[in-house]
Design a protein around this motif. Structure first.
Motif, PDB file in Angstrom:
ATOM      1  N   UNK A   1    -101.877 -67.482 -25.589  1.00  0.00           N
ATOM      2  CA  UNK A   1    -102.883 -67.251 -26.633  1.00  0.00           C
ATOM      3  C   UNK A   1    -104.224 -67.918 -26.311  1.00  0.00           C
ATOM      4  N   UNK A   2    -104.206 -69.070 -25.632  1.00  0.00           N
ATOM      5  CA  UNK A   2    -105.492 -69.739 -25.356  1.00  0.00           C
ATOM      6  C   UNK A   2    -106.200 -69.164 -24.131  1.00  0.00           C
ATOM      7  N   UNK A   3    -105.461 -68.532 -23.249  1.00  0.00           N
ATOM      8  CA  UNK A   3    -106.068 -68.144 -21.979  1.00  0.00           C
ATOM      9  C   UNK A   3    -105.776 -66.682 -21.602  1.00  0.00           C
ATOM     10  N   UNK A   4    -104.501 -66.311 -21.636  1.00  0.00           N
ATOM     11  CA  UNK A   4    -104.148 -64.998 -21.086  1.00  0.00           C
ATOM     12  C   UNK A   4    -104.646 -63.858 -21.974  1.00  0.00           C
ATOM     13  N   UNK A   5    -104.455 -63.965 -23.289  1.00  0.00           N
ATOM     14  CA  UNK A   5    -104.953 -62.913 -24.192  1.00  0.00           C
ATOM     15  C   UNK A   5    -106.489 -62.866 -24.188  1.00  0.00           C
ATOM     16  N   UNK A   6    -107.179 -64.009 -24.277  1.00  0.00           N
ATOM     17  CA  UNK A   6    -108.642 -63.924 -24.149  1.00  0.00           C
ATOM     18  C   UNK A   6    -109.097 -63.236 -22.860  1.00  0.00           C
ATOM     19  N   UNK A   7    -108.424 -63.513 -21.754  1.00  0.00           N
ATOM     20  CA  UNK A   7    -108.805 -62.833 -20.520  1.00  0.00           C
ATOM     21  C   UNK A   7    -108.488 -61.338 -20.582  1.00  0.00           C
ATOM     22  N   UNK A   8    -107.315 -61.002 -21.115  1.00  0.00           N
ATOM     23  CA  UNK A   8    -106.935 -59.583 -21.202  1.00  0.00           C
ATOM     24  C   UNK A   8    -107.948 -58.821 -22.053  1.00  0.00           C
ATOM     25  N   UNK A   9    -108.323 -59.410 -23.180  1.00  0.00           N
ATOM     26  CA  UNK A   9    -109.273 -58.779 -24.098  1.00  0.00           C
ATOM     27  C   UNK A   9    -110.651 -58.658 -23.443  1.00  0.00           C
ATOM     28  N   UNK A  10    -111.054 -59.688 -22.731  1.00  0.00           N
ATOM     29  CA  UNK A  10    -112.362 -59.649 -22.060  1.00  0.00           C
ATOM     30  C   UNK A  10    -112.374 -58.582 -20.962  1.00  0.00           C
ATOM     31  N   UNK A  11    -111.325 -58.551 -20.152  1.00  0.00           N
ATOM     32  CA  UNK A  11    -111.231 -57.500 -19.139  1.00  0.00           C
ATOM     33  C   UNK A  11    -111.273 -56.124 -19.807  1.00  0.00           C
ATOM     34  N   UNK A  12    -110.567 -56.018 -20.930  1.00  0.00           N
ATOM     35  CA  UNK A  12    -110.460 -54.717 -21.585  1.00  0.00           C
ATOM     36  C   UNK A  12    -111.798 -54.235 -22.123  1.00  0.00           C
ATOM     37  N   UNK A  13    -112.537 -55.133 -22.769  1.00  0.00           N
ATOM     38  CA  UNK A  13    -113.796 -54.702 -23.379  1.00  0.00           C
ATOM     39  C   UNK A  13    -114.825 -54.364 -22.301  1.00  0.00           C
ATOM     40  N   UNK A  14    -114.796 -55.086 -21.210  1.00  0.00           N
ATOM     41  CA  UNK A  14    -115.706 -54.764 -20.108  1.00  0.00           C
ATOM     42  C   UNK A  14    -115.311 -53.417 -19.499  1.00  0.00           C
ATOM     43  N   UNK A  15    -114.012 -53.157 -19.461  1.00  0.00           N
ATOM     44  CA  UNK A  15    -113.539 -51.855 -18.979  1.00  0.00           C
ATOM     45  C   UNK A  15    -113.977 -50.718 -19.889  1.00  0.00           C
ATOM     46  N   UNK A  16    -113.933 -50.939 -21.188  1.00  0.00           N
ATOM     47  CA  UNK A  16    -114.387 -49.929 -22.145  1.00  0.00           C
ATOM     48  C   UNK A  16    -115.851 -49.585 -21.885  1.00  0.00           C
ATOM     49  N   UNK A  17    -116.642 -50.597 -21.628  1.00  0.00           N
ATOM     50  CA  UNK A  17    -118.064 -50.384 -21.332  1.00  0.00           C
ATOM     51  C   UNK A  17    -118.239 -49.599 -20.033  1.00  0.00           C
ATOM     52  N   UNK A  18    -117.391 -49.911 -19.050  1.00  0.00           N
ATOM     53  CA  UNK A  18    -117.501 -49.223 -17.758  1.00  0.00           C
ATOM     54  C   UNK A  18    -117.264 -47.724 -17.904  1.00  0.00           C
ATOM     55  N   UNK A  19    -116.600 -47.327 -18.989  1.00  0.00           N
ATOM     56  CA  UNK A  19    -116.332 -45.902 -19.217  1.00  0.00           C
ATOM     57  C   UNK A  19    -117.394 -45.224 -20.069  1.00  0.00           C
TER      58      UNK A  19
END
Lengths: 323, 323
Positions: free
Chosen positions: A187-205
């Motif tokens: 919760x402190x690290x892995x989910x924040x990273x997953x969410x950050x990767x995901x939102x940047x990916x959404x932008x890339x599309x």
């Protein structure tokens, strides 16, 4: 109590491995440092930086005669690495690592560890979004936590030796059950990273013209997500492959909560939104009180970016990036 | 081209309003500043800080004789504010604002704007997580974008006057369609904030002992989310209530993408994870190339936190927090 090791073997020499080399040297915690890494060009870079005394492409060669061995490679490589170094491990040596997940490490490395070798996985919660041997600096661990998750049966005195090593490099040390570590870090690290990767990916599309405006107006919050999402891809792939259960559990909770927020936005439930937005300030306050952050506004980063000891507030990227 | 206004009326004097007061004064862009706010204690604070020349609890009184009026209150208050100041607005005056959403502002304020008053909504993409009149500083807008979304029929020369005002305070100015602004900001700012609030909320629901460890190990990524989630609750409630369609559209895309990632974690699809994690680095690179960020690692924030002009990299929190 002063601590000193005869020979430190670092298997992998990315951001974390190189920072350990520099900090251990500066604090005179080791007589000699052996560095092993998988890629010849990385080894050459480490040699060019003068990070160690012995350089080799064979992990087993590095660990021979070492009384402290630390795996600083991507977690995905641990199984094969453990198998290859096991015969060369010295009786009485401490074997540790710096990976961002711990139960998996106990599971894949543990069976290879010979009797008489003390297996104490570790996780320094420190890092930057940069990788490679040149990214390291001796102050990386100053004021940061390091979690140790000793294997069953390790004598407390050995764990204390390793804890002293980390404390000498500036860390605060805590021992913990591996499964519990993995849940907290999910919760402190892995989910924040997953969410950050995901939102940047959404932008890339997004459509190209919108995307250029997203870049332009990135100061509005998005920029912080892109920094997190610039972390080492292989290391993070391995985190999600090896901490699956805890990540899926915490992601499930996150998604449940997000559904509630989504509905509040859709139905225009301002009271619910404001209540949550108010409640989250308390958590922020407790982090500042715990000394893990300053209350000062984030006025920006220095262009000089000197390594700042003691007061350094760093982002976690767990293990090194090459082996 | 130099720009100067006779009387600037600031309706609301939070972070943004107070920063405009300080910047406009320092750059000699106005002869006098009138400050109106809803709460007596906020007004007293603004007076104590010497932010203006005229202080009043009546917005209509502040705008009388003003040739530039800027709403710096939460967007939720705009409708009532516009109705109350409309009769007092001077012919030829520019009416603007600093809210984080723009289509809604055109919709609720527009109908109240008398003929002969130039309505040019604006959004300075700058901020910190702090609020209130004491949070402002003159350098807040330096090097940051300000988006203007003029109402139909506003003479270009008037928009240029307002643009010059913002440029003198250090901003880069861009004109844009309001709906397009709202979509771009939904993904760069509103969704990141919603996600940050949400993840901090998820943590707030964890068992107490786990929560204390989350605080302890917050340096691992979570801390950045808590900073974003410490932003002004009322302002952010209004953002989500007034940019609902764009937020739900972008949240939908975000959730679709997250489902794909969730499945990749569940099925152990390392190739897909690594591909995304690699692709997101390119976006980061374009933000650094666009000058909205430095490549230097985030070694931490200064404890002194001086207001840094020109090189300041700030987070967006849009409007002020009180009126």
């Amino acid at each position: 109590m002063s601590v000193r090791f005869r020979k430190l073997a670092l298997i992998g020499i990315g951001l974390i491995g190189s920072s350990i080399a520099l900090a251990a040297r500066r604090q005179r915690l080791v007589d000699s440092i052996a560095i092993a890494t998988r890629r010849p060009e990385t080894l050459a870079e480490a040699r060019g930086l003068g990070l160690g005394d012995i350089y080799t492409l064979e992990a087993a060669e590095a660990v021979r005669g070492a009384d402290l061995v630390i795996l600083c490679a991507p977690v995905g490589a641990y199984g094969a690495l453990a198998a290859s170094i096991a015969p060369a491990l010295e009786q009485g040596a401490i074997l540790s690592d710096v990976g961002s997940v711990k139960a998996h490490v106990l599971k894949v490395v543990g069976p290879h560890v010979p009797d008489g070798v003390h297996f104490i996985p570790g996780h320094p919660i420190a890092g930057t979004e940069h990788s490679g041997p040149a990214a390291g600096f001796a102050e990386l661990f100053a004021g940061r936590w390091c979690v140790l998750t000793p294997a069953p049966g390790v004598p407390p005195a050995q764990t204390e030796r390793l804890a002293a090593f980390w404390r000498e490099m500036g860390s605060m040390v805590e021992c913990m059950d591996a499964a519990h570590h993995d849940m907290v870090l999910a919760i402190t690290s892995h989910i924040p990273h997953l969410v950050a990767y995901n939102i940047v990916g959404t932008v890339a599309d997004l459509e190209a013209d919108t995307q250029s405006e997203v870049v332009k107006f990135s100061a509005s919050g998005f920029r912080d997500f892109t920094r997190i999402a610039a972390s080492d891809p292989v290391m993070w792939r391995d985190v999600f492959l090896t901490n699956r259960e805890a990540v899926l559990e915490m992601l499930g909770r996150f998604l449940e909560d997000l559904s509630v927020l989504q509905r509040a936005v859709r139905t225009g439930d301002g009271a619910r939104l404001e209540a949550l937005f108010t409640r989250t300030r308390a958590i922020r306050r407790s982090i500042i009180d715990a000394g893990q952050e300053t209350a000062a506004p984030d006025f920006g980063r220095s262009h000089e970016a000197p390594p700042v000891p003691a007061s350094a507030f760093l982002r976690d990227h767990g293990g090194g990036d090459d082996a």
